[in-house]
Design a protein around this motif. Structure first.
Motif, mmCIF file in Angstrom:
data_model
loop_
_atom_site.group_PDB
_atom_site.id
_atom_site.type_symbol
_atom_site.label_atom_id
_atom_site.label_comp_id
_atom_site.label_asym_id
_atom_site.label_seq_id
_atom_site.Cartn_x
_atom_site.Cartn_y
_atom_site.Cartn_z
ATOM 1 N N UNK A 1 8.720 13.893 -6.450
ATOM 2 C CA UNK A 1 8.734 13.642 -4.788
ATOM 3 C C UNK A 1 7.868 12.926 -4.496
ATOM 4 N N UNK A 2 7.380 12.408 -5.421
ATOM 5 C CA UNK A 2 6.161 11.955 -5.248
ATOM 6 C C UNK A 2 6.554 10.307 -5.022
ATOM 7 N N UNK A 3 7.709 10.186 -5.690
ATOM 8 C CA UNK A 3 8.362 8.231 -5.949
ATOM 9 C C UNK A 3 8.990 8.041 -4.070
ATOM 10 N N UNK A 4 9.609 9.423 -3.754
ATOM 11 C CA UNK A 4 9.407 9.202 -2.258
ATOM 12 C C UNK A 4 8.723 8.615 -1.295
ATOM 13 N N UNK A 5 7.469 10.357 -1.398
ATOM 14 C CA UNK A 5 6.560 9.359 -0.835
ATOM 15 C C UNK A 5 5.561 8.494 -0.823
ATOM 16 N N UNK A 6 5.537 7.499 -1.819
ATOM 17 C CA UNK A 6 4.669 5.818 -2.149
ATOM 18 C C UNK A 6 5.835 4.959 -1.410
ATOM 19 N N UNK A 7 8.011 5.752 -1.925
ATOM 20 C CA UNK A 7 8.710 4.641 -1.704
ATOM 21 C C UNK A 7 8.344 3.706 0.578
ATOM 22 N N UNK A 8 8.740 5.446 0.527
ATOM 23 C CA UNK A 8 8.301 5.678 2.104
ATOM 24 C C UNK A 8 7.170 4.947 2.652
ATOM 25 N N UNK A 9 5.665 5.429 2.349
ATOM 26 C CA UNK A 9 4.987 5.090 2.118
ATOM 27 C C UNK A 9 4.788 3.330 2.029
ATOM 28 N N UNK A 10 5.164 2.712 1.343
ATOM 29 C CA UNK A 10 5.469 1.341 1.536
ATOM 30 C C UNK A 10 6.415 0.510 2.355
ATOM 31 N N UNK A 11 7.323 1.512 2.646
ATOM 32 C CA UNK A 11 8.288 0.662 3.625
ATOM 33 C C UNK A 11 7.488 0.838 4.964
ATOM 34 N N UNK A 12 6.835 1.876 5.527
ATOM 35 C CA UNK A 12 6.721 2.396 6.583
ATOM 36 C C UNK A 12 5.326 0.730 6.550
ATOM 37 N N UNK A 13 4.369 0.025 5.738
ATOM 38 C CA UNK A 13 3.013 -0.287 6.235
ATOM 39 C C UNK A 13 3.615 -1.287 5.850
ATOM 40 N N UNK A 14 4.902 -1.992 4.632
ATOM 41 C CA UNK A 14 5.519 -3.238 5.635
ATOM 42 C C UNK A 14 6.419 -3.342 6.914
ATOM 43 N N UNK A 15 6.906 -2.299 7.584
ATOM 44 C CA UNK A 15 7.437 -2.615 8.855
ATOM 45 C C UNK A 15 5.960 -3.270 9.753
ATOM 46 N N UNK A 16 5.384 -2.360 9.337
ATOM 47 C CA UNK A 16 3.797 -2.412 10.456
ATOM 48 C C UNK A 16 3.589 -4.451 9.801
ATOM 49 N N UNK A 17 2.928 -4.611 9.008
ATOM 50 C CA UNK A 17 2.902 -5.624 8.635
ATOM 51 C C UNK A 17 3.744 -6.962 9.084
ATOM 52 N N UNK A 18 5.300 -6.546 9.355
ATOM 53 C CA UNK A 18 6.433 -7.641 9.452
ATOM 54 C C UNK A 18 6.051 -7.534 11.154
ATOM 55 N N UNK A 19 5.523 -6.434 11.735
ATOM 56 C CA UNK A 19 5.804 -6.549 13.179
ATOM 57 C C UNK A 19 4.490 -6.927 13.825
ATOM 58 N N UNK A 20 3.214 -6.956 12.856
ATOM 59 C CA UNK A 20 2.061 -6.946 13.611
ATOM 60 C C UNK A 20 1.962 -8.734 13.890
ATOM 61 N N UNK A 21 2.753 -8.878 11.879
ATOM 62 C CA UNK A 21 2.364 -10.611 12.070
ATOM 63 C C UNK A 21 3.299 -11.266 12.894
ATOM 64 N N UNK A 22 4.473 -10.775 13.364
ATOM 65 C CA UNK A 22 5.400 -11.581 14.977
ATOM 66 C C UNK A 22 5.103 -10.762 15.865
ATOM 67 N N UNK A 23 4.564 -9.835 16.479
ATOM 68 C CA UNK A 23 3.559 -10.311 17.615
ATOM 69 C C UNK A 23 2.732 -11.569 17.279
ATOM 70 N N UNK A 24 1.766 -11.242 16.218
ATOM 71 C CA UNK A 24 0.812 -12.015 16.341
ATOM 72 C C UNK A 24 1.303 -13.902 16.882
ATOM 73 N N UNK A 25 1.820 -13.397 15.763
ATOM 74 C CA UNK A 25 2.738 -14.955 15.555
ATOM 75 C C UNK A 25 3.471 -15.550 17.628
ATOM 76 N N UNK A 26 3.387 -14.846 18.105
ATOM 77 C CA UNK A 26 4.282 -14.969 18.839
ATOM 78 C C UNK A 26 2.804 -14.857 20.348
#
Length: 83
Positions: free
Chosen positions: A1-26
């Motif tokens: 269960x910890x591994x699933x939460x960890x993977x989900x957390x990393x995925x969410x953080x990565x998506x926030x960073x990608x979207x944030x970077x794309x917006x900032x670049x615009x």
């Protein structure tokens, strides 16, 4: 269960960073204010971030009609930072 939460957390953080970077670049670009993806991201940003993004775009492209999301209620040719 910890591994699933960890993977989900990393995925969410990565998506926030990608979207944030794309917006900032615009909003800090110097090429064109009418990038469809950038406009959509800026529209969906919370109020203060949207206002900051529109101000940055206006500082760079103030002599052209405002992109969607930065348009004033006075009309599509007026930037909302001028209200």
């Amino acid at each position: 269960m910890k591994k699933v939460v960890s993977v989900l957390f990393i995925t969410v953080v990565t998506m926030v960073l990608v979207v944030g970077w794309r917006w900032y670049a615009y909003v800090t670009n110097t090429e064109k204010p009418y990038d469809e993806v950038g406009i959509e991201l800026n529209i969906r940003m919370p109020g203060p971030l949207n206002a900051w993004g529109c101000k940055r775009l206006h500082d760079t492209f103030g002599n052209v009609p405002a992109p969607h999301g930065c348009q004033s209620s006075q009309g599509p040719l007026v930037w909302k930072i001028n209200e």
